[in-house]
Design a protein around this motif. Structure first.
Motif, PDB file in Angstrom:
ATOM      1  N   TYR A  40       0.799  -1.229   0.000  1.00  0.00           N
ATOM      2  CA  TYR A  40       0.000   0.000   0.000  1.00  0.00           C
ATOM      3  C   TYR A  40       0.830   1.277   0.000  1.00  0.00           C
ATOM      4  CZ  TYR A  40      -3.682  -3.296   0.896  1.00  0.00           C
ATOM      5  OH  TYR A  40      -4.549  -4.353   0.794  1.00  0.00           O
ATOM      6  N   PHE A  48      -5.755  -0.674  -5.105  1.00  0.00           N
ATOM      7  CA  PHE A  48      -6.699  -1.381  -4.235  1.00  0.00           C
ATOM      8  C   PHE A  48      -8.099  -0.779  -4.361  1.00  0.00           C
ATOM      9  CE2 PHE A  48      -8.896  -1.965  -0.148  1.00  0.00           C
ATOM     10  CZ  PHE A  48      -9.185  -3.304  -0.315  1.00  0.00           C
ATOM     11  N   ILE A  51      -9.543  -2.252  -7.308  1.00  0.00           N
ATOM     12  CA  ILE A  51      -9.933  -3.655  -7.065  1.00  0.00           C
ATOM     13  C   ILE A  51     -11.339  -3.708  -6.466  1.00  0.00           C
ATOM     14  CG2 ILE A  51      -9.480  -5.623  -5.501  1.00  0.00           C
ATOM     15  CD1 ILE A  51      -6.461  -5.118  -5.946  1.00  0.00           C
ATOM     16  N   TYR A  57     -14.477  -8.926  -7.636  1.00  0.00           N
ATOM     17  CA  TYR A  57     -14.156  -8.674  -6.221  1.00  0.00           C
ATOM     18  C   TYR A  57     -15.457  -8.312  -5.481  1.00  0.00           C
ATOM     19  CZ  TYR A  57     -11.304  -7.408  -2.188  1.00  0.00           C
ATOM     20  OH  TYR A  57     -10.729  -7.366  -0.932  1.00  0.00           O
ATOM     21  N   SER A 164     -12.762  -6.908   5.793  1.00  0.00           N
ATOM     22  CA  SER A 164     -12.037  -8.181   5.849  1.00  0.00           C
ATOM     23  C   SER A 164     -10.530  -7.976   6.003  1.00  0.00           C
ATOM     24  CB  SER A 164     -12.315  -9.026   4.596  1.00  0.00           C
ATOM     25  OG  SER A 164     -11.757 -10.309   4.722  1.00  0.00           O
ATOM     26  N   ASN A 168      -6.196 -10.513   6.562  1.00  0.00           N
ATOM     27  CA  ASN A 168      -4.820 -10.393   6.068  1.00  0.00           C
ATOM     28  C   ASN A 168      -3.777 -10.702   7.151  1.00  0.00           C
ATOM     29  OD1 ASN A 168      -6.044  -7.726   4.088  1.00  0.00           O
ATOM     30  ND2 ASN A 168      -5.443  -9.716   3.296  1.00  0.00           N
ATOM     31  N   TYR A 208      -9.406 -12.819  -6.898  1.00  0.00           N
ATOM     32  CA  TYR A 208      -8.010 -12.388  -6.732  1.00  0.00           C
ATOM     33  C   TYR A 208      -7.175 -12.588  -8.005  1.00  0.00           C
ATOM     34  CZ  TYR A 208      -9.185 -11.863  -1.829  1.00  0.00           C
ATOM     35  OH  TYR A 208      -9.758 -11.449  -0.653  1.00  0.00           O
ATOM     36  N   THR A 215      -5.547  -6.769 -10.014  1.00  0.00           N
ATOM     37  CA  THR A 215      -4.907  -7.388  -8.849  1.00  0.00           C
ATOM     38  C   THR A 215      -3.454  -7.757  -9.180  1.00  0.00           C
ATOM     39  OG1 THR A 215      -7.084  -8.271  -8.278  1.00  0.00           O
ATOM     40  CG2 THR A 215      -5.208  -9.132  -7.033  1.00  0.00           C
ATOM     41  N   PHE A 218      -1.527  -4.630  -8.882  1.00  0.00           N
ATOM     42  CA  PHE A 218      -1.420  -4.307  -7.448  1.00  0.00           C
ATOM     43  C   PHE A 218      -0.269  -5.115  -6.827  1.00  0.00           C
ATOM     44  CE2 PHE A 218      -3.224  -5.721  -3.197  1.00  0.00           C
ATOM     45  CZ  PHE A 218      -3.087  -4.525  -2.530  1.00  0.00           C
ATOM     46  N   GLU A 282       0.808 -11.836   0.222  1.00  0.00           N
ATOM     47  CA  GLU A 282      -0.382 -11.589   1.051  1.00  0.00           C
ATOM     48  C   GLU A 282      -1.116 -12.893   1.349  1.00  0.00           C
ATOM     49  OE1 GLU A 282      -3.490  -8.000   1.094  1.00  0.00           O
ATOM     50  OE2 GLU A 282      -3.777  -9.287  -0.636  1.00  0.00           O
ATOM     51  N   CYS A 284      -5.013 -14.016   2.600  1.00  0.00           N
ATOM     52  CA  CYS A 284      -6.372 -13.485   2.757  1.00  0.00           C
ATOM     53  C   CYS A 284      -7.224 -14.618   3.330  1.00  0.00           C
ATOM     54  CB  CYS A 284      -6.945 -13.018   1.418  1.00  0.00           C
ATOM     55  SG  CYS A 284      -5.795 -12.002   0.452  1.00  0.00           S
TER      56      CYS A 284
HETATM   57  C1  AVI Z   1      -7.392  -5.302   2.147  1.00  0.00           C
HETATM   58  N1  AVI Z   1      -7.746  -6.706   2.051  1.00  0.00           N
HETATM   59  C2  AVI Z   1      -8.908  -7.009   2.858  1.00  0.00           C
HETATM   60  C3  AVI Z   1      -7.851  -7.207   0.671  1.00  0.00           C
HETATM   61  C4  AVI Z   1      -8.252  -8.710   0.678  1.00  0.00           C
HETATM   62  O1  AVI Z   1      -9.164  -9.062  -0.070  1.00  0.00           O
HETATM   63  O2  AVI Z   1      -7.662  -9.478   1.438  1.00  0.00           O
HETATM   64  C5  AVI Z   1      -6.558  -7.000  -0.096  1.00  0.00           C
HETATM   65  C6  AVI Z   1      -6.562  -7.534  -1.490  1.00  0.00           C
HETATM   66  N2  AVI Z   1      -5.606  -8.219  -2.020  1.00  0.00           N
HETATM   67  C7  AVI Z   1      -5.892  -8.531  -3.271  1.00  0.00           C
HETATM   68  N3  AVI Z   1      -7.087  -8.070  -3.532  1.00  0.00           N
HETATM   69  C8  AVI Z   1      -7.526  -7.426  -2.433  1.00  0.00           C
END
Ligand code: AVI
Length: 322
Positions: A40, A48, A51, A57, A164, A168, A208, A215, A218, A282, A284
């Motif tokens: 970020y 984001f 997204i 999404y 959500s 993470n 994703y 994404t 990102f 990441e 999720c």
């Molecule tokens: C910020 N967070 C909740 C997003 C998620 O879906 O976990 C971050 C994200 N990563 C890829 N797309 C969105």
């Protein structure tokens, strides 16, 4: 007289840090892994936001729908003259759905590490709700921070943590974060938190690995950021984005996969990537009501109410400290 929101604990450029030692430790670990917080920077935050608008999404849209539909019930749980504390408040967009249903709120305290983002959002909220006391706090919400003094006393503190974001964090850190929130909420406090629910892996992987590649951009932007801020020489063209469902952990993992054997330089260090090697960027996590309740209870919270959408994709949960 209306006060102009001024952040407490502000540190100019606080959002721009990148810890060399932590990045290097992550790149030397097996598997290679970096904190999702590094995704970020300014460009990452813009991506984001994009997204959140994507057709695949579903998270943002679904949670917003739940908040819009049940705001009055949530407001009844929050009660009168509460202080609403929002860690990682960003644009505070979803918060307005609650603020509309909470005319008697004592204060709104958004907490964000990005000073410019925090201030812009706080000013916009203040303009839209002129009678509300808005007290922005510039801080990393995973670390300790103190609540500002209010003009009029609040009856209780309720933490609002949508999006959500909790997902993470791996289980131990998620429990620590929930404990920190319990500490901030204090005795008799509440927590309203948005969690994404486990579902058909195809739906999750699509969310994703979007068609437009936002994404992927990102995820890839992390390498651009490391190049710019840590004088690294990643070749983004030599990596590809991948998001995979890991059923044993009930999570989507975002990876950057090295397309060839390569050496990357960063500050005065060298990092080797084998062909096909993954850098985990990441996690999720996707919950069931039970798995979330177990985590919340471990942090001293008691689940009281839950709202979901008709498809059962997402859940907003209300918890109390007793
Ligand atoms: C910020 N967070 C909740 C997003 C998620 O879906 O976990 C971050 C994200 N990563 C890829 N797309 C969105």
């Amino acid at each position: 007289m209306r006060r102009r929101p001024t952040p407490v604990g502000s540190r100019p450029g606080a959002a721009d840090w990148l810890l060399v030692e932590q990045v290097l430790a992550g790149l030397r670990a097996t598997p290679k892994r970096l904190s999702p917080a590094y995704l970020y920077d300014r460009r990452g935050s813009q991506l984001f936001e994009a997204i959140c608008e994507l057709p695949e999404y579903y998270l943002t849209r679904t949670e917003t729908g739940i908040l819009a539909q049940f705001a009055d019930e949530m407001a009844a749980c929050i009660g009168e003259r509460a202080l609403l504390l929002e860690p990682g408040s960003g644009s505070s967009r979803k918060t307005r759905l609650l603020l509309d249903a909470l005319p008697d709120l004592a204060a709104y305290v958004p907490v964000d590490i990005s000073r410019s983002h925090l201030l812009a959002a706080a000013r916009a909220v203040q303009a839209a709700y002129p009678r509300l006391e808005v007290l922005p706090v510039c801080a990393d919400f995973t670390q300790r921070y103190t609540l500002p003094a209010l003009r009029r006393p609040s009856a209780r503190v309720v933490v609002f943590f949508p999006g959500s974001t909790l997902g993470n964090f791996d289980a131990p850190e998620a429990v620590r974060l929930l404990e920190r929130m319990r500490h901030n909420a204090g005795e008799g406090g509440g927590l309203l938190v948005g969690i994404d629910l486990a579902k058909d892996p195809a739906i999750l992987e699509r969310a994703y690995n979007d068609h437009a590649g936002v994404t992927a951009a990102f995820n890839m932007n992390l390498l651009v950021r490391l190049n710019r801020e840590l004088a690294a020489d990643f070749d983004p063209g030599s990596f590809r984005h991948e998001a995979v469902w890991v059923p044993a952990e009930s999570r989507i993992e975002m990876h950057l996969v090295s397309l060839r054997a390569q050496t990357v330089h960063l500050v005065d260090a060298r990092v080797q990537f084998a062909a096909g090697e993954r850098l985990v960027t990441e996690h999720c996590h996707k919950y069931t009501a039970e798995s979330f309740a177990t985590q919340a209870r471990a942090a001293g919270w008691t689940p009281r109410r839950a709202w979901t959408d008709t498809q059962g994709y997402f859940s907003v949960q209300y918890l109390e400290t007793v």
